[in-house]
Design a protein around this motif. Structure first.
Motif, mmCIF file in Angstrom:
data_model
loop_
_atom_site.group_PDB
_atom_site.id
_atom_site.type_symbol
_atom_site.label_atom_id
_atom_site.label_comp_id
_atom_site.label_asym_id
_atom_site.label_seq_id
_atom_site.Cartn_x
_atom_site.Cartn_y
_atom_site.Cartn_z
ATOM 1 N N TYR A 71 0.840 -1.197 0.000
ATOM 2 C CA TYR A 71 0.000 0.000 0.000
ATOM 3 C C TYR A 71 0.875 1.247 0.000
ATOM 4 O O TYR A 71 1.953 1.254 0.551
ATOM 5 N N LEU A 72 0.385 2.271 -0.684
ATOM 6 C CA LEU A 72 1.182 3.493 -0.771
ATOM 7 C C LEU A 72 0.538 4.644 -0.016
ATOM 8 O O LEU A 72 0.946 5.791 -0.153
ATOM 9 N N GLN A 75 2.950 7.895 3.455
ATOM 10 C CA GLN A 75 3.824 8.744 2.632
ATOM 11 C C GLN A 75 5.280 8.314 2.665
ATOM 12 O O GLN A 75 6.116 8.858 1.955
ATOM 13 N N PRO A 78 6.189 6.277 -1.082
ATOM 14 C CA PRO A 78 6.571 7.024 -2.276
ATOM 15 C C PRO A 78 8.039 7.438 -2.257
ATOM 16 O O PRO A 78 8.741 7.374 -3.272
ATOM 17 N N ILE A 81 10.085 4.394 -3.272
ATOM 18 C CA ILE A 81 10.056 4.153 -4.720
ATOM 19 C C ILE A 81 11.012 5.111 -5.409
ATOM 20 O O ILE A 81 11.809 4.731 -6.268
ATOM 21 N N PHE A 225 -5.103 5.638 8.062
ATOM 22 C CA PHE A 225 -5.485 6.966 8.535
ATOM 23 C C PHE A 225 -6.792 6.895 9.321
ATOM 24 O O PHE A 225 -6.886 7.382 10.445
ATOM 25 N N ILE A 254 -0.401 11.895 12.387
ATOM 26 C CA ILE A 254 -1.038 13.090 11.839
ATOM 27 C C ILE A 254 -2.553 12.988 11.993
ATOM 28 O O ILE A 254 -3.223 13.947 12.402
ATOM 29 N N ASP A 258 -4.965 15.537 14.460
ATOM 30 C CA ASP A 258 -6.168 16.245 14.017
ATOM 31 C C ASP A 258 -7.361 15.904 14.905
ATOM 32 O O ASP A 258 -8.152 16.780 15.252
ATOM 33 N N ARG A 261 -6.866 17.692 18.439
ATOM 34 C CA ARG A 261 -7.033 19.143 18.468
ATOM 35 C C ARG A 261 -8.390 19.590 17.956
ATOM 36 O O ARG A 261 -9.034 20.452 18.550
ATOM 37 N N LEU A 262 -8.828 19.001 16.846
ATOM 38 C CA LEU A 262 -10.015 19.533 16.185
ATOM 39 C C LEU A 262 -11.307 18.900 16.691
ATOM 40 O O LEU A 262 -12.338 19.556 16.745
ATOM 41 N N GLN A 282 5.515 15.272 5.534
ATOM 42 C CA GLN A 282 4.349 15.922 6.146
ATOM 43 C C GLN A 282 4.539 16.169 7.648
ATOM 44 O O GLN A 282 3.889 17.047 8.213
ATOM 45 N N TRP A 285 5.448 19.682 8.246
ATOM 46 C CA TRP A 285 4.522 20.739 7.841
ATOM 47 C C TRP A 285 4.103 21.573 9.052
ATOM 48 O O TRP A 285 3.913 21.038 10.157
ATOM 49 N N GLY A 286 3.943 22.860 8.808
ATOM 50 C CA GLY A 286 3.665 23.804 9.877
ATOM 51 C C GLY A 286 2.498 23.450 10.776
ATOM 52 O O GLY A 286 2.516 23.744 11.973
ATOM 53 N N SER A 287 1.472 22.836 10.234
ATOM 54 C CA SER A 287 0.291 22.525 11.039
ATOM 55 C C SER A 287 0.518 21.342 11.963
ATOM 56 O O SER A 287 -0.308 21.088 12.840
ATOM 57 N N TYR A 288 1.595 20.605 11.778
ATOM 58 C CA TYR A 288 1.826 19.430 12.618
ATOM 59 C C TYR A 288 3.101 19.559 13.449
ATOM 60 O O TYR A 288 3.062 19.424 14.656
#
Lengths: 346, 346
Positions: A71-72, A75, A78, A81, A225, A254, A258, A261-262, A282, A285-288
């Protein structure tokens, strides 16, 4: 189709030997700059292209490496690969993709062997003892990537593997969280039967045990996820909440952040510390800004390619290579024990 | 190595014809369930595996499709690899990976042709007119994925392509933003010479022009994450700020949202509306909830595989397939014009 131009035609036009033509088109073979230029010019003029498949029947080298992935979604893969394809390409090999369900790797292997591949890399999946034997009999080296072979002596004997030091990574996470004053430490598991999950959890639990603690809660997210979202809700369904969660990979961490917090209105890292595993792009990334264990894809891919070469050259002993890992600190774990915790432990 | 078991041996043991053995191992060939079982049992007993490469020399079919990719940073492309590999695998084909720099696709193609591939899919990159001709001469179909051929008549004649309706997508974005009362609309561009960027921007600008407006500001992010961060800072370096940004893909839109909220302290969508393009999985993550244009990877991959088959079966006319796209609304564009805007336009 211009399929009737032969190496002989090229050699004649370039006024070189046929062997010089062959060496020009064999990756890694020795040929002088001058000869190479003559050959390339003649080949271009005549529209000649050497037939890798026909050559592979003579040399028994297809210069194809099969890559099996289940499964890909995560993240991390990728990246694998990309790096593996790039590294092999530089050496004149290419990656042939096989997508397999987690429990269908055996079915796909029969197909792989039809392509006379020079080697097989199996990522995020393992192969049965029977198939390990089939590959060994056929002289096709297999390297497990990010998984270790089954414990059976036979599979272990004939299959190499590359993993990061998952056990030590798990230990480092528990040590960091304890040092920062977290005490109710939960574990959000990936696939229960995967070696990555088992080793990470074992390292984490060992440190807790040495500190006289036990995992506070545990749920399973199956490395997906939505599975991680569900597991996070269960971990926090009733108080007192865990004050930190070690999530078995970043992809799930990740999803967990979410939800925390959310949906649940909790602050990371003030209310809950979160640590992942992999260091996918990821995570930065700024949000995490996820604090996580770095698995070096570069190092793991290098080790994989080295193992393939060893075994293609007839090295019979399989090896299990363990690549070091380390923690990268971002903002999902607090930097100092909170005053409350500090007090309660004074 | 057990390389000496032949189809004849299998046929003899299974008490079937040699053709039945051949058909059993040819994807898509017709063979009865009963015969297939006999053959498989005999093949397993003898350790027989058909040699796909040898067969390809006879049938001139390698059952290999080359996939050329220039970068996998954008989360759209891992989806493409996965879906394309799965779809082709079901039909007995496999994807051979070639990673190329954006401007080096030509170098990689020479290598591809050595593998006698049945077809080539070029994602996120185009090929020169000269190479389009080489492939056509060699009888190898090429499908451009997410790009259209260069405007030269020759390349267009011999190369097929699959894109979503980028022009209409760009139009839909401008229409949505205007309808929601945004008036200072900026464009954050991807790679300037890519057809995706050009078409999306043209659609966006056309709607603005029809409304008597012009793009308020424009910066270039080159489809990279750091490029988009930099471009966002430039777009918002001085007031009055744009009140909406159309970002040429999701990968860059996510980078832009983090800069807007975390560095510049702006609220999305209250202060700035943001729209992306692709609908990668990350666009739906809770921290972004990005409103974006959906490019259906499934539909694009289906069209690509159909085109490959057409051309492998000798269809000479190339085609440019355009797949419909649509907007998915999440939370990065406000649902109603703000009171201020409504007033100023009453």
């Amino acid at each position: 189709m211009k399929l009737n131009v032969t190496a002989q035609d090229v050699a004649r036009l370039a006024r070189v030997s046929q062997s010089a033509v062959s060496r020009t088109f064999t990756p890694g073979a020795s040929v002088s700059e001058e000869t190479r230029n003559k050959v390339m010019l003649a080949a271009q003029t005549l529209g000649y292209r050497p037939n890798a498949l026909a050559r592979s029947l003579i040399t028994r080298r297809s210069r194809i490496i099969a890559l099996v992935m289940s499964y890909l979604e995560n993240q991390f893969y990728p990246l694998v690969i990309e790096k593996l394809s790039q590294k092999l390409q530089k050496q004149g090999y290419h990656v042939l993709m096989f997508i397999s369900d987690l429990d269908e790797a055996d079915a796909v292997l029969t197909e792989i062997l039809q392509y006379q591949v020079d080697g097989i890399v199996m990522a995020s999946t393992t192969l049965s003892t029977a198939l390990a034997k089939t590959c060994a009999d056929a002289g096709v080296p297999v390297v497990l990537f990010n998984r270790v072979p089954d414990t059976s002596a036979l599979a272990r004997h004939s299959t190499s593997s590359v993993t990061s030091n998952n056990y030590l990574g798990g230990r480092m996470v528990a040590e960091l969280l304890l040092e920062r004053g977290y005490r109710r430490l939960a574990f959000l598991a990936g696939l229960e039967n995967s070696s990555t999950n088992q080793e990470r959890e074992r390292g984490f639990n060992d440190v807790l045990e040495e500190a006289g603690l036990a995992p506070y809660r545990r749920e399973v997210g199956h490395y997906s996820f939505s599975g991680a979202q569900e597991a996070t809700r269960k971990l926090f369904c009733s108080g007192p909440y865990p004050d930190a969660v070690f999530v078995a990979n970043d992809h799930m961490a990740i999803a967990a952040m979410d939800v925390l917090r959310l949906e649940l209105g909790l602050r990371v890292p003030e209310d809950v510390g979160v640590v992942g595993f992999d260091d996918v792009p990821q995570a930065a990334w700024g949000s995490y800004r996820l604090t996580t264990v770095v698995q070096s894809v570069e190092d793991m891919v290098s080790a994989t390619v080295d193992l393939l070469h060893e075994q293609m050259q007839g090295e019979v002993n399989s090896r299990n290579v363990i690549v070091p890992c380390r923690i990268v600190e971002r903002d999902s774990v607090r930097l100092h024990p909170s005053p409350d915790t500090a007090k309660s432990h004074q």
